[in-house]
Structure formats: C-alpha cells, structure tokens
Design an enzyme around this catalytic site. Structure first.
Site, PDB file in Angstrom:
ATOM      1  N   ASP A 118      -3.832  -8.642   0.766  1.00  0.00           N
ATOM      2  CA  ASP A 118      -3.354  -7.039   1.012  1.00  0.00           C
ATOM      3  C   ASP A 118      -2.777  -7.396   2.813  1.00  0.00           C
ATOM      4  O   ASP A 118      -3.977  -7.007   3.591  1.00  0.00           O
ATOM      5  CB  ASP A 118      -4.851  -6.236   0.695  1.00  0.00           C
ATOM      6  CG  ASP A 118      -4.039  -5.155   1.397  1.00  0.00           C
ATOM      7  OD1 ASP A 118      -3.024  -4.701   1.013  1.00  0.00           O
ATOM      8  OD2 ASP A 118      -4.854  -4.162   1.642  1.00  0.00           O
ATOM      9  N   GLU A 145     -12.086  -0.574  -3.808  1.00  0.00           N
ATOM     10  CA  GLU A 145     -11.886  -0.331  -2.503  1.00  0.00           C
ATOM     11  C   GLU A 145     -12.855   0.308  -1.743  1.00  0.00           C
ATOM     12  O   GLU A 145     -12.707   1.655  -1.873  1.00  0.00           O
ATOM     13  CB  GLU A 145     -10.701  -0.715  -1.945  1.00  0.00           C
ATOM     14  CG  GLU A 145     -11.083  -1.305  -0.070  1.00  0.00           C
ATOM     15  CD  GLU A 145      -9.674  -1.684   0.169  1.00  0.00           C
ATOM     16  OE1 GLU A 145     -10.162  -2.290   1.525  1.00  0.00           O
ATOM     17  OE2 GLU A 145      -8.568  -2.358  -0.419  1.00  0.00           O
ATOM     18  N   THR A 164       0.972  -0.783  -0.047  1.00  0.00           N
ATOM     19  CA  THR A 164       0.383   0.107  -0.066  1.00  0.00           C
ATOM     20  C   THR A 164       0.740   1.391   0.065  1.00  0.00           C
ATOM     21  O   THR A 164       1.704   1.674   0.622  1.00  0.00           O
ATOM     22  CB  THR A 164      -1.275  -0.392   0.946  1.00  0.00           C
ATOM     23  OG1 THR A 164      -1.614  -0.765   0.997  1.00  0.00           O
ATOM     24  CG2 THR A 164      -1.909   0.971   1.200  1.00  0.00           C
ATOM     25  N   ASP A 216       0.132  -6.549   4.053  1.00  0.00           N
ATOM     26  CA  ASP A 216       1.031  -6.377   4.164  1.00  0.00           C
ATOM     27  C   ASP A 216       1.265  -4.860   5.121  1.00  0.00           C
ATOM     28  O   ASP A 216       2.612  -4.602   5.937  1.00  0.00           O
ATOM     29  CB  ASP A 216       1.099  -4.780   2.726  1.00  0.00           C
ATOM     30  CG  ASP A 216       0.232  -4.281   2.796  1.00  0.00           C
ATOM     31  OD1 ASP A 216      -0.466  -4.441   3.664  1.00  0.00           O
ATOM     32  OD2 ASP A 216       0.637  -3.078   1.876  1.00  0.00           O
ATOM     33  N   ASP A 228     -14.835  -3.014   1.659  1.00  0.00           N
ATOM     34  CA  ASP A 228     -14.082  -2.696   3.586  1.00  0.00           C
ATOM     35  C   ASP A 228     -14.856  -2.314   4.814  1.00  0.00           C
ATOM     36  O   ASP A 228     -15.601  -3.371   5.173  1.00  0.00           O
ATOM     37  CB  ASP A 228     -12.722  -2.250   3.061  1.00  0.00           C
ATOM     38  CG  ASP A 228     -12.016  -2.662   4.923  1.00  0.00           C
ATOM     39  OD1 ASP A 228     -11.946  -3.524   5.038  1.00  0.00           O
ATOM     40  OD2 ASP A 228     -10.909  -1.952   4.743  1.00  0.00           O
ATOM     41  N   LYS A 268      -1.462  -1.003  -3.847  1.00  0.00           N
ATOM     42  CA  LYS A 268      -3.150  -0.514  -3.968  1.00  0.00           C
ATOM     43  C   LYS A 268      -2.503   1.406  -3.844  1.00  0.00           C
ATOM     44  O   LYS A 268      -1.659   1.278  -2.099  1.00  0.00           O
ATOM     45  CB  LYS A 268      -3.611  -1.223  -2.470  1.00  0.00           C
ATOM     46  CG  LYS A 268      -4.642  -0.504  -2.550  1.00  0.00           C
ATOM     47  CD  LYS A 268      -5.484  -1.588  -1.415  1.00  0.00           C
ATOM     48  CE  LYS A 268      -4.912  -1.163   0.544  1.00  0.00           C
ATOM     49  NZ  LYS A 268      -5.785  -1.824   0.782  1.00  0.00           N
ATOM     50  N   LYS A 327     -11.107  -9.076   6.969  1.00  0.00           N
ATOM     51  CA  LYS A 327      -9.865  -8.954   7.684  1.00  0.00           C
ATOM     52  C   LYS A 327      -9.963  -9.391   9.393  1.00  0.00           C
ATOM     53  O   LYS A 327     -10.954  -8.613   9.784  1.00  0.00           O
ATOM     54  CB  LYS A 327      -9.671  -6.982   8.069  1.00  0.00           C
ATOM     55  CG  LYS A 327      -9.409  -6.093   6.820  1.00  0.00           C
ATOM     56  CD  LYS A 327      -9.288  -5.076   6.947  1.00  0.00           C
ATOM     57  CE  LYS A 327      -9.192  -3.920   6.346  1.00  0.00           C
ATOM     58  NZ  LYS A 327      -8.919  -2.778   6.018  1.00  0.00           N
TER      59      LYS A 327
END
Length: 354
Positions: free
Chosen positions: A318, A216, A135, A320, A241, A160, A265
């Site tokens: 994703d 997103e 990101t 990171d 999200d 991203k 998540k």
C-alpha cells in the site's frame, strides 16, 4: 568509508486532494529530508514523515533530533556499521521512529550505492515489482464511486476504502462499489480503529457478497483482545496497523493470535533494519505482511518499495502516499504503471535529481 557531511531540509507539501480518515482530515504534510555525505564522495538520502498520531513526532522534533543527537552519532562513522549506529540511536531517541527511519534509509542508500546495486537487490532481491493499492478517503457515496472509477480507469487493480465513522454508510459504499464497478478488482477496507467489536462483525456480515480481501485495524489499538475477538469472529483476514509500532507489539499480537496480517510502515517501525526483525516474527507466526506508508515523498515510498521487493513473504503493498503530494522534488526513483510499482535500475534508492 566514513560519514563526513550531514545536511537536511524540510519539505512542506500540500495535498492536491485533502483526504479524511476515521480520526482526522489531512490537507498538507511535512517531511524532513536527510543528506549524508561520505569521504568517498558517495551520498545517501533519507526521509522522515513525522505524524503526531502515529509516530508521536512533529517536524520540529525530527529537526531537533538531527541537531542534538543524530549529527554527532553519524559523523566519522562507517555507514556499514548500521547495527551499531541503530542500537546507539535507539537508546538516545527511544520515541522517534520517523527520525530513526530517516537515518536508516540514508545509511542503506549509502551502502547500496557503494555496492553499485539497487537497494532491493542488496537486501535480498526476491522480486522485481509489486502491485500497490490506491486509497480512497472518507467521501460521500457518489464521490467515492467516482474516485474508484477513475483509479480503475488509470489501471489500478486494488482499491483501499477508508471508513470507520459511519457503519451504515461504510456498508452501503462497499456494496455499491461492487454493484456499479464489478468484481474485476481487489477491495480492501481500513476502519482506522473506528469500529467496535459488534460493528466490525456486523460490517463483515453485511458485505459478504463484496468479497473483501482485507479489513485493516477495525478496532482501537488500545484493545488487543478486542482485535483478537474480531479476528476469531470474521472470515475476512484482519490486519493490524496502528496496533503494531514495535517489535514487541508484533510478537505480542502474534503470540496471542490476535491478527491474520500486519502492516509494516517504515516510519512507525524506525526503518528497514528494525522492520526486518518484525517481518521475521510475522513469517515465523504465519502472518501475511503488507508494506504500507505514511504521507511520504517519493523518496520515502522508494525505501518501502525496496524493502517490499526484498522478501518472499511480503506479498502486499500500500505504497501510494506520494501520489497527491504537491511540490515533491523527488521523481524517477521508481515507475508506476497499471498499479504496479517497479524500482529504477540504478544503485541505492534510485537517481536523485535535485
């Protein structure tokens, strides 16, 4: 096997490079680490990454939950009864998703260590590795391009880009990234609720040539119908999200065809156990799934990775959130090379060397 000992500690970690998204700037984070010991000598580990804007918790709330609820609900219980433990904890802690994820993580880690299997294999073991995006926060144009170039040089193939504060700047950044760095990488954009419907449509229309892979959460989590309008109006897949924090959220958005994709998540869903249900709703609705993360130590990222590897329909990652954390004591749980994540070939979430 029964849980006998419960310990925890707080990790306060500054970021080596603070980042900005549409609604905040982050310079440091706090994780709560849970250690669960059993009468067989097996130890499981879990991580909570509370975030007042996403999970509604502060670090102090997680610690209070451990001391007042979690310890009593875990001691003397078999970790393999995770369905019952989760059910009871959710009743006692209905608004504590990162604390729930922490416990869930420790229980799954304990079970997988008992089974002498890496967790992803115990969960289903569909794949062995998955590429992750990296990101770039909201930065001036030249710094954005500089960071992007560095990440590509380091081997990442998925970027991203965060935005949602200034439409014209966001459009310029996306177009300039493609113009200066080419098309040999995937590009995703996260507005973090920063756009209106009109801005979302304008953004996608203006950056058509950039071949954006995903947009997103372009609009507010409080306006399902607006998110759905964007999904119907644009050609780029729309991912939810912030709009999805519970199983009911996933069902509601899927039933009303508001989105194309969901970002799971563990911290906002309450862990792997609940995320499996959410993933099943997505699969039934034909929605694509990404496993994302908060600002989590490598321990938390490892749990997300193992879950991502366990299911066939989870094709995006994703993961990171650990890369810029300083003083993270967890290492060696997984390998990251050329933007691809692969778990350590050891039981549970990987080797703990504290």
């Amino acid at each position: 096997m029964k849980i006998e000992d419960i310990e925890y500690f707080r990790l306060d970690m500054p970021l080596s490079v603070p980042y900005t998204i549409a609604y905040e700037t982050v310079s440091h984070v706090s994780n709560i680490i849970l250690k669960v010991g059993t009468d067989t000598g097996i130890t499981g580990w879990g991580c909570a990454a509370p975030d007042i804007a996403v999970t509604g918790e502060r670090p102090e709330d997680v610690i209070r939950a451990i001391d007042t609820v979690i310890k009593d609900r875990l001691k003397g219980h078999n970790p393999f009864r995770i369905a019952r433990i989760t059910h009871d904890l959710k009743k006692a802690l209905p608004h504590a998703s990162s604390a729930m994820a922490m416990v869930d993580m420790a229980l799954y880690d304990t079970m997988a260590r008992k089974a002498e299997l890496p967790l992803y294999q115990m969960l289903g073991g569909f794949r062995h590795a998955i590429p992750t995006s990296i990101t770039i926060g909201i930065l001036p144009l030249e710094e954005t391009i500089e960071q992007a170039r560095k990440h590509l040089t380091d081997g990442f193939t998925i970027l991203k880009l965060k935005g949602g504060r200034n439409l014209s700047e966001d459009i310029e950044k996306v177009l300039k990234l493609r113009e200066q760095l080419g098309k040999n990488f995937l590009l995703r954009f996260d507005a973090n609720q920063g756009f209106s419907f009109e801005e979302s449509v304008t953004f996608i229309d203006r950056i058509q040539s950039a071949d954006l892979e995903i947009i997103e959460q372009p609009t507010s989590q409080k306006k399902d119908e607006r998110l759905g309008q964007v999904t119907q109006a644009v050609s780029v897949p729309v991912m939810a999200d912030e709009s999805i924090k519970t199983l009911k959220d996933a069902f509601r958005l899927a039933r009303n065809e508001r989105i194309d994709m969901i970002n799971i998540k563990l911290m906002k869903m309450g862990g792997i156990f609940e995320s499996q249900h959410i993933n099943s709703v997505a699969k039934a609705a034909g929605l694509e799934v990404m496993i994302g993360c908060m600002d989590e130590s490598a321990l938390g990222i490892s749990a997300g990775l193992h879950f991502a590897l366990s299911r066939a329909n989870i094709e995006f990652a994703d993961l990171d959130g650990h890369l810029d954390l300083m003083d993270d004591p967890f290492s060696g749980l997984f390998h990251l090379k050329n933007g691809i994540l692969m778990p350590a070939d050891t039981p549970g979430l990987g080797p703990i060397r504290l």
